[in-house]
Design an enzyme around this catalytic site. Structure first.
Site, PDB file in Angstrom:
ATOM      1  N   HIS A 419       0.819  -1.213   0.000  1.00 26.20           N
ATOM      2  CA  HIS A 419       0.000   0.000   0.000  1.00 26.20           C
ATOM      3  C   HIS A 419       0.855   1.267   0.000  1.00 26.20           C
ATOM      4  O   HIS A 419       0.345   2.370  -0.250  1.00 26.20           O
ATOM      5  CB  HIS A 419      -0.933  -0.010   1.219  1.00 26.20           C
ATOM      6  CG  HIS A 419      -2.265   0.611   0.941  1.00 26.20           C
ATOM      7  ND1 HIS A 419      -2.451   1.642   0.050  1.00 26.20           N
ATOM      8  CD2 HIS A 419      -3.504   0.344   1.466  1.00 26.20           C
ATOM      9  CE1 HIS A 419      -3.714   1.990   0.023  1.00 26.20           C
ATOM     10  NE2 HIS A 419      -4.386   1.205   0.869  1.00 26.20           N
ATOM     11  N   ASP A 423      -2.256   2.497  -4.454  1.00 27.36           N
ATOM     12  CA  ASP A 423      -3.518   2.813  -3.778  1.00 27.36           C
ATOM     13  C   ASP A 423      -4.519   1.716  -4.092  1.00 27.36           C
ATOM     14  O   ASP A 423      -4.329   0.911  -5.013  1.00 27.36           O
ATOM     15  CB  ASP A 423      -4.045   4.167  -4.234  1.00 27.36           C
ATOM     16  CG  ASP A 423      -3.104   5.308  -3.864  1.00 27.36           C
ATOM     17  OD1 ASP A 423      -2.400   5.177  -2.846  1.00 27.36           O
ATOM     18  OD2 ASP A 423      -3.066   6.306  -4.618  1.00 27.36           O
TER      19      ASP A 423
END
Length: 447
Positions: A419, A423
């Site tokens: 992450h 995204d």
């Protein structure tokens, strides 16, 4: 008269002293001659073989197996030992043909690069040359040739005198003994049976393994291999470093399975390779990575490294653990080329022949747990990569297609991503792209 006896006695002593001196001189000369002959003989010295250079990042390993024991003959470049490292198994080969004379390390010892490993005495290693037995003595030259080789004045009568004829009583005794000896040999031949081979002094009968007792709570401790230790370190490092998150999706495999069923025999006949699902997933992933470049990137310090190529890591399960050989420049390959490369790397992995170059690098990983029956799973990112795609088993399920409930083969796929780089929108978009390409493989020809 007395003076003459004294002179004769003195002369005798002098002669004996001279004879003793001459005798000592001959002995000294003979000793020097033998010593010179000994020193002139070439002595074959054993060569010490060291632990070879394995890779820049590998300085030591575990001596796993001695394939050749002391006294064994080896050919040049024949494998003598195997060293296990945290990445690959390294073969140690004989630099020359010869005989192993000494092991300088034991199995399961930690050995460093450049350390003395074993000694080999150069010579003719391996099998003996054909046409001549190793223990067969050379035939002696005929007597006539030996006689001709000597000068006539130095030739001597070499034949032995004939033995005298035995007396009649001796002949009868000899015949009787011969008949008796023949009967004894015959009796021994008829009655004797081959005895079982005797065991050597060092050999001991192995005790039979103890039978398992029902309900027994036994434990067995086995030292972790270097590869398993390295896998554990990297997986834990991935969990600690990456901000891992997993997203799932379902793929209708109907169209892809139909395509494979239609062309697999032709591909096997033409290219001698099986057409599987990995090539389709690899090709779909390469196309999706072009559209979502963050999934093909990596973090190095405070920078993001973007690549315009795809080095595809393919997870392969081996008896020693999970390895990830790399298909280089997969973005330029078609289905058949990808299948050939994956098949080649898979065979090398199962045979333990992967090199460090085969596993170094990699920008994106595909892991196929479906071959073992996995239905769902969250794969772990192979750092410093940004994402890993997990394939699972195919199950027939009732689904709705054009308003109708039909039975279709469904595969659940998972994308675990970092992450910090991707995204949620990019990760989900990537997985949807892969799904769309696989549900209609013709799209991959237009991309």
């Amino acid at each position: 008269m007395l003076s003459r006896q004294i002179i004769a006695l003195a002369r005798g002593r002098a002669l004996r002293a001279d004879a003793a001196a001459v005798s000592r001189g001959w002995k000294v000369a003979t000793a020097y001659s033998r010593r010179a002959q000994f020193h002139s003989t070439k002595l074959v010295e054993a060569e010490t073989v060291k632990v070879p250079q394995m890779a820049e990042s590998i300085s030591e390993g575990t001596l796993k197996t001695w394939l050749k024991q002391v006294g064994d003959s080896v050919a040049q470049d024949e494998e003598v030992a195997t060293i296990e490292t945290d990445k690959i198994d390294v073969s140690v080969n004989a630099p020359t043909a010869g005989t192993i004379t000494e092991h300088l390390a034991n199995e399961e010892d930690t050995v460093a690069v450049g350390q003395d490993l074993f000694k080999i005495e150069p010579g003719e290693g391996g099998a003996a040359p054909q046409g001549k037995k190793p223990e067969e003595p050379e035939a002696a030259p005929p007597k006539e040739k030996e006689d001709k080789a000597e000068p006539k004045d130095q030739q001597v009568e070499k034949s032995l005198p004939e033995p005298p004829e035995p007396a009649p009583s001796d002949v009868r005794a000899k015949d009787t003994a011969g008949v008796q000896e023949g009967h004894e040999k015959k009796d021994v031949k008829e009655t004797s049976k081959p005895a079982p081979p005797a065991k050597g002094k060092g050999e001991k009968e192995k005790p039979a393994p103890a039978p398992r007792v029902a309900g027994a709570r036994t434990e067995t401790r086995v030292k972790m291999s270097r590869m398993r230790q390295r896998i554990a370190e990297r997986l834990k490092e991935s969990q600690n470093a990456a901000a891992s998150l997993t997203t799932f999706n379902e793929i209708d495999m109907h169209s892809l399975m139909e395509m494979r069923k239609k062309y697999k025999d032709e591909v096997m006949k033409t290219h001698d390779v099986k057409l599987g699902f990995m090539s389709a997933f690899a090709r779909a992933s390469c196309l999706a990575l072009k559209e979502i470049p963050n999934a093909n990137a990596a973090i190095e310090g405070d920078e993001i490294v973007y690549r315009d190529y795809v080095d595809l890591s393919v997870a392969v399960a081996t008896p020693k653990g999970l390895v990830t050989p790399v298909v280089r420049n997969a973005e330029n390959m078609n289905f058949v080329e990808i299948e050939k490369e994956i098949a080649s790397l898979g065979k090398k992995a199962r045979d333990g022949k992967l090199t460090l170059e085969d596993m170094s690098g990699g920008t994106f990983t595909i892991s196929n747990g479906g071959v073992f029956g996995s239905l769902y799973g969250t794969p772990i990112i192979n750092l410093p990569q940004a994402a890993v795609l997990g394939m699972h088993t195919i199950k027939e399920r009732p689904v709705v297609v054009d308003g109708q409930i039909v039975i279709r083969p469904i595969m659940v796929v998972a994308l675990t991503y970092d992450h910090r780089l991707l995204d949620g929108r990019e990760a989900v978009t990537f997985l949807v792209k892969v799904r769309d390409y696989l549900e209609d493989p013709r799209k991959m020809l237009l991309a």
